[in-house]
Design a protein around this motif. Structure first.
Motif, PDB file in Angstrom:
ATOM      1  N   VAL A  40       0.837  -1.203   0.000  1.00 14.19           N
ATOM      2  CA  VAL A  40       0.000   0.000   0.000  1.00 14.19           C
ATOM      3  C   VAL A  40       0.872   1.253   0.000  1.00 14.19           C
ATOM      4  CG1 VAL A  40      -1.635   1.335   1.390  1.00 14.19           C
ATOM      5  CG2 VAL A  40      -2.006  -1.103   1.034  1.00 14.19           C
ATOM      6  N   VAL A  41       1.893   1.289   0.841  1.00 13.85           N
ATOM      7  CA  VAL A  41       2.783   2.461   0.894  1.00 13.85           C
ATOM      8  C   VAL A  41       3.507   2.633  -0.443  1.00 13.85           C
ATOM      9  CG1 VAL A  41       4.886   3.356   1.968  1.00 13.85           C
ATOM     10  CG2 VAL A  41       3.057   2.452   3.386  1.00 13.85           C
ATOM     11  N   GLY A  42       3.971   1.547  -1.011  1.00 12.92           N
ATOM     12  CA  GLY A  42       4.642   1.621  -2.312  1.00 12.92           C
ATOM     13  C   GLY A  42       3.725   2.114  -3.410  1.00 12.92           C
ATOM     14  N   TRP A  43       2.481   1.655  -3.390  1.00  8.82           N
ATOM     15  CA  TRP A  43       1.530   2.077  -4.410  1.00  8.82           C
ATOM     16  C   TRP A  43       1.216   3.563  -4.272  1.00  8.82           C
ATOM     17  CZ3 TRP A  43      -3.659   3.713  -4.000  1.00  8.82           C
ATOM     18  CH2 TRP A  43      -4.299   3.854  -5.218  1.00  8.82           C
ATOM     19  N   ILE A  44       1.014   4.015  -3.052  1.00  3.97           N
ATOM     20  CA  ILE A  44       0.714   5.428  -2.823  1.00  3.97           C
ATOM     21  C   ILE A  44       1.891   6.295  -3.243  1.00  3.97           C
ATOM     22  CG2 ILE A  44       0.336   7.170  -1.028  1.00  3.97           C
ATOM     23  CD1 ILE A  44      -1.383   5.046   0.416  1.00  3.97           C
TER      24      ILE A  44
END
Length: 153
Positions: free
Chosen positions: A53-57
């Motif tokens: 999730v952090v990488g996608w954001i």
């Protein structure tokens, strides 16, 4: 070679038989091992999901930064508070911000900083337009690391 043990097929597993009785340490540690394994698997799953999730954001947006070198002509409309718009290669507006106050740069030149959050990442190029006076095409890497824009006088 037709006799003896040469004619029999090799066996790769034992014949099935009754289960061996569990030893005391196997009986007493079975439940804690299962509980610890399940908790470890849940913790690793949570870490993996959080990282995704952090990488996608972080990969979909970035903060565009830069400075505009102060023009020497006093009649220009480039001054602190002037609008700075960032467009994609098709002309769609991605972000709008303003120039910050004048400051002395690394080499003593006058410069005005700008910063724009949540600019779409992954595009082939960005057009930065300053106060309808000039515009420049800049790469994502340059905007992410602090582009230096020099108006033509």
């Amino acid at each position: 070679m037709t006799g003896g043990h040469y004619g029999s097929r090799p066996q790769y597993w034992l014949e099935s038989g009754p289960m061996l009785p569990q030893r005391r340490w196997q009986r007493t540690t079975r439940s804690p091992v299962i509980v610890i394994s399940v908790l470890a698997a849940l913790a690793l799953t949570a870490v993996a999901v959080t990282a995704l999730v952090v990488g996608w954001i972080n990969s979909t947006n970035f903060t565009a930064k830069g400075v505009v070198i102060c023009p020497e002509a006093t009649a220009t409309r480039i001054a602190p508070g002037a609008p700075v718009a960032i467009y994609d290669e098709t002309g769609a507006e991605l972000s709008l911000t303003t120039l910050g106050p004048r400051r002395s740069g690394v080499d003593g030149r006058c410069e005005m900083p700008f910063s724009a959050r949540s600019v779409d990442a992954g595009l082939s190029g960005y057009v930065v337009r300053v106060a309808d006076v000039f515009q420049e095409t800049v790469s994502e890497a340059a905007l992410a690391n602090g582009a230096v824009l020099r108006p033509v006088e």
